[in-house]
Design an enzyme around this catalytic site. Structure first.
Site, PDB file in Angstrom:
ATOM      1  CB  SER A 201     -17.252   9.339   7.653  1.00 50.19           C
ATOM      2  OG  SER A 201     -18.173   8.376   8.128  1.00 50.19           O
TER       3      SER A 201
ATOM      4  CG  HIS B  16      28.245 -17.873   3.705  1.00 51.83           C
ATOM      5  ND1 HIS B  16      28.639 -16.589   3.419  1.00 51.83           N
ATOM      6  CD2 HIS B  16      28.666 -18.123   4.977  1.00 51.83           C
ATOM      7  CE1 HIS B  16      29.274 -16.074   4.459  1.00 51.83           C
ATOM      8  NE2 HIS B  16      29.295 -16.980   5.424  1.00 51.83           N
ATOM      9  CG  ASP B  17      24.638 -13.492   3.232  1.00 49.71           C
ATOM     10  OD1 ASP B  17      25.666 -13.984   3.737  1.00 49.71           O
ATOM     11  OD2 ASP B  17      23.855 -12.761   3.868  1.00 49.71           O
TER      12      ASP B  17
ATOM     13  CG  HIS C 194      -2.386  20.359  34.038  1.00 50.05           C
ATOM     14  ND1 HIS C 194      -1.680  19.253  34.451  1.00 50.05           N
ATOM     15  CD2 HIS C 194      -1.653  21.442  34.406  1.00 50.05           C
ATOM     16  CE1 HIS C 194      -0.570  19.646  35.065  1.00 50.05           C
ATOM     17  NE2 HIS C 194      -0.525  20.965  35.032  1.00 50.05           N
TER      18      HIS C 194
ATOM     19  NE  ARG D  24      -3.616   2.138   2.766  1.00 49.84           N
ATOM     20  CZ  ARG D  24      -4.851   2.154   2.271  1.00 49.84           C
ATOM     21  NH1 ARG D  24      -5.272   1.107   1.578  1.00 49.84           N
ATOM     22  NH2 ARG D  24      -5.659   3.167   2.448  1.00 49.84           N
TER      23      ARG D  24
ATOM     24  CB  SER E  64      31.105 -13.072   6.218  1.00 49.15           C
ATOM     25  OG  SER E  64      31.408 -14.262   5.551  1.00 49.15           O
TER      26      SER E  64
END
Length: 463
Positions: free
Chosen positions: A293, A90-91, A169, A15, A121
């Site tokens: 909405s 193994h990358d 507040h 998305r 590595s």
């Protein structure tokens, strides 16, 4: 029910992809592998440029062709790496084989054994992550962050004189200006911006346990720490001389904590703007074709700020988890950082998406001065603070004998609504000097903003 075609699991790759795709250039598996190829290639060029182990510097054309292999990294190389890794499991080893094959193609088989020479590595990985994260932050995230700060700065200047009732507040309090309140966020974010811009991206290149053991075994005459420092800095990174097998990730922790801090401040901004919209201080500008909405046609929801809130929370949760995990590696090495670092892009993706929403959201609201003035005019009791403070000053100066001015104003205003007539009558009967009385009688909620407008000028100190 028939199964769906393969779908992206993360909404960032579905998305929300248009808003975050620029990060994929760096913080994706392909971006990481391109950086790995780049590091392997540069190490080869570096070793041969020093004529180490009997090698000779490559020709300018050979260097150009080898570097182009990294800069032109694309789908063909992505597919080939997948094929190689299916066998190697193994990358990084797959990347090494890919580079070796390119050397054969370029007629450079003679230096093939210098591919991945004396490197673990993690030597390749830590440099690759430093490069990709640095590029993603500097080229994608920071520009968007600066854009949002600049937008807030512009709004602060624009609204610097717009008096509004403050709410401490959640209750009516000493007025301020909307511009000054936005300036507070700009000042906070500017300080964090400086921290992020000042992050030092560290790299190590010192072998299996950070001791240069293999390097020294191969050639004890070389100053390997100096060569390592030169190589790391040639990549645009800062050298870390003291590590285990891994670079300690402390720079990453500093970066993620600073970014999370930015997220939290932006979250505060979003909740405040949302509240101001709810109070009517900001009007939302209708967007053509948009629906607020599914059942109430009149609604325009503050979705940009709500979406930003959620994404900032997700980003900070990931960044804080990254920071907590990456500071620890069992003894000299474990692989907890492998999966963890693969989620850096997700963390920055949610933050980038939030920044995009905030930027767009700020363009979809407009200040309503009428609402601000109406709220101020409905709350004259907030001038009680000014009156009792002036009386105290007058008592101290010997121009009044009033006892306990705070209590008197508390009796007059606490929990009550009074108007200009009430206050004018009250002030007229006060035992204070004529100048003080005149100042108080001229005061209104809209003018009782102190230095709020001029305080915006302090933003000049943060640019």
């Amino acid at each position: 029910m028939s199964p769906l075609p393969v779908q992206p699991l993360s909404p960032l790759d579905g998305r929300y992809r248009p808003a975050v795709s620029a990060l994929g250039e760096h913080l994706s598996e392909a971006g990481l592998n391109r950086a790995r190829v780049h590091v392997e290639v540069e190490w080869l060029i570096f070793l041969t440029s020093k004529s180490l182990f009997g090698s000779s510097p490559m020709s300018a054309d050979q260097v150009t062709a080898l570097r182009a292999f990294a800069t032109d990294f694309g789908q063909e190389q992505i597919d080939e790496l997948a094929r190689l890794e299916a066998t190697t499991r193994h990358d990084v080893k797959a990347v090494e084989y890919l580079v070796r094959a390119k050397l054969d193609e370029l007629g450079l088989t003679a230096i093939a054994e210098l591919t991945h020479f004396a490197a673990t590595s993690e030597d390749i990985n830590n440099l690759s992550y430093a490069l990709t994260i640095s590029d993603a932050v500097r080229e994608v995230w920071l520009p968007k962050f600066r854009t949002v700060i600049d937008a807030l700065r512009a709004q602060s200047e624009l609204m610097r004189d717009n008096a509004m009732l403050a709410h401490t507040h959640g209750q009516p309090a000493t007025p301020t200006t909307m511009g000054k309140e936005f300036a507070v966020f700009v000042y906070r974010l500017d300080r964090i911006l400086t921290r992020v811009e000042g992050i030092s991206y560290l790299g190590k290149f010192s072998g299996a346990t950070g001791t240069f053991a293999a390097h020294l075994a191969a050639d004890p005459e070389q100053n390997w720490p100096a060569l390592s420092k030169e190589f790391v800095e040639s990549l645009g990174l800062d050298w870390n001389p003291l590590t285990t097998q891994i670079e300690s990730h402390d720079w990453q922790v500093e970066l993620y904590q600073a970014t999370s801090h930015a997220n939290r401040v932006l979250h505060n901004l979003c909740t405040d703007v949302w509240s101001y919209i709810s109070m009517g201080y900001f009007r939302q500008i209708p967007q053509a074709g948009a629906t607020g909405s599914s059942t109430m046609p009149h609604k325009i929801n503050p979705i940009r700020f709500e979406n930003a809130e959620a994404n900032l929370e997700l980003s900070s949760a990931l960044l804080e988890s990254l920071a907590q995990t990456l500071v620890t590696s069992r003894l000299q090495r474990d692989l907890t950082d492998s999966t963890t670092q693969r989620n850096v892009g997700v963390a920055y993706g949610h933050s980038l998406l939030a920044l995009d929403n905030i930027e767009r959201g700020l363009k979809e609201i407009a200040l309503d001065p009428v609402a601000l003035d109406a709220d101020l005019d409905s709350n004259w009791e907030i001038l009680g603070e000014a009156i009792q403070t002036v009386i105290r000053a007058e008592v101290t100066a010997g121009r009044s004998t009033i006892s306990d001015p705070y209590a008197i104003l508390k009796e007059l205003t606490r929990g009550k609504r009074i108007n200009t007539v009430d206050l004018t009558e009250f002030i007229s009967g006060l035992d204070i000097g004529a100048d003080a009385k005149a100042r108080l009688q001229a005061l209104t909620p809209a003018t009782y903003v102190g230095l709020a407008s001029s305080l915006v000028d302090y933003l000049g100190d943060t640019k």
